[in-house]
Design a protein around this motif. Structure first.
Motif, PDB file in Angstrom:
ATOM      1  N   ARG A   1       1.729  -5.541   3.753  1.00 16.55           N
ATOM      2  CA  ARG A   1       0.901  -6.348   4.639  1.00 16.55           C
ATOM      3  C   ARG A   1       1.415  -7.785   4.659  1.00 16.55           C
TER       4      ARG A   1
ATOM      5  N   TYR B   1       0.777   5.410   0.973  1.00 13.41           N
ATOM      6  CA  TYR B   1       0.069   6.439   1.726  1.00 13.41           C
ATOM      7  C   TYR B   1       0.801   7.769   1.573  1.00 13.41           C
TER       8      TYR B   1
ATOM      9  N   MET C   1      -3.572   0.434  -3.267  1.00 13.66           N
ATOM     10  CA  MET C   1      -3.283  -0.894  -2.776  1.00 13.66           C
ATOM     11  C   MET C   1      -2.957  -1.768  -3.975  1.00 13.66           C
TER      12      MET C   1
ATOM     13  N   PHE D   1      -4.746   7.195   2.381  1.00  9.21           N
ATOM     14  CA  PHE D   1      -4.547   6.073   1.476  1.00  9.21           C
ATOM     15  C   PHE D   1      -4.462   6.529   0.031  1.00  9.21           C
TER      16      PHE D   1
ATOM     17  N   LEU E   1       0.835  -1.193   0.000  1.00  2.78           N
ATOM     18  CA  LEU E   1       0.000   0.000   0.000  1.00  2.78           C
ATOM     19  C   LEU E   1       0.878   1.255   0.000  1.00  2.78           C
TER      20      LEU E   1
END
Lengths: 115, 109
Positions: B92, B36, B48, B45, B34
């Protein structure tokens, strides 16, 4: 996306006192919340994963007795910095994982200054 | 040890320039990457990415992921002073998100 509220936005305290920071998920039931710490001009460092109804999972090197996390409901997680010292001064920010934990939605953060 | 590294650490450009920000990662159990943007407090955000080679685009910003070489880039074309911010890359792993070092971008008029 999830709306996350964090309070207080700024706190100044004396060394040795404890400070509680609240993180609320306003429109989303969050079984998991994340607490990050950020020093000036540095990135976000994951401190712990807060799990609703169970113990938090702390990252390596983070003192669990120093940084107490409580996640008693699906909308509220708290971080308590116990016996704060000047080296604990930092920007603390919470986040919610959103649906299926796909992306993070952040609170507005708390700037802690310990004198 | 899993880690996320961004480069450059800081960048100063003139309005109208195009910039490319890099994010490389070493990770087991990769789920997604991701991007940001952090201007003052809470990061907002941007993108992704989960699949290699598929460009995500939003206005002047675009991003792509290479899962074989383990990196992603974020492009900003025709930069404006409002693009000045710290750009964070996060990876992640399982349910946790780990952030890179960040790139501080300053766009001068």
């Amino acid at each position: 996306g999830a709306v996350v509220s964090q309070h207080p936005s700024r706190v100044i305290c004396k060394s040795g006192t404890s400070v509680k920071i609240e993180c609320r998920s306003l429109d989303f039931q969050a079984t998991t919340m994340f607490w990050y710490r950020q020093f000036p001009k540095q990135s976000l460092m994951l401190m712990a994963t807060s799990n609703e109804g169970s113990k938090a999972t702390y990252e390596q090197g983070v003192e669990k007795d120093k940084f107490l996390i409580n996640h008693a409901s699906l909308t509220l997680s708290t971080l308590t910095v116990t016996s704060a010292h000047p080296e604990d001064s930092s920007f603390y920010i919470c986040s919610v994982g959103g649906t299926a934990n796909e992306k993070l939605f952040f609170g507005s953060g708390t700037q802690l200054s310990v004198l | 040890e899993d880690k996320v590294v961004q480069s450059p650490l800081s960048l100063v450009v003139h309005e109208g320039d195009t910039v490319t920000l890099n994010c490389s990662y070493e990770v087991t159990n990769f789920r997604s990457l991701l991007w940001y943007k952090q201007e003052k407090k809470a990061p907002t955000f941007l993108f992704m990415l989960t699949s290699s080679g598929i460009e995500k685009k939003s206005g002047r910003l675009s991003s792509i992921l290479d899962k074989k070489e383990l990196f992603s880039i974020l492009n900003i074309t025709a930069t404006q002073t409002g693009d000045s911010a710290v750009y964070l890359c996060a990876v992640r792993y399982w349910t946790q998100f780990y952030f890179g070092t960040g790139t501080s971008l300053t766009v001068i008029p």
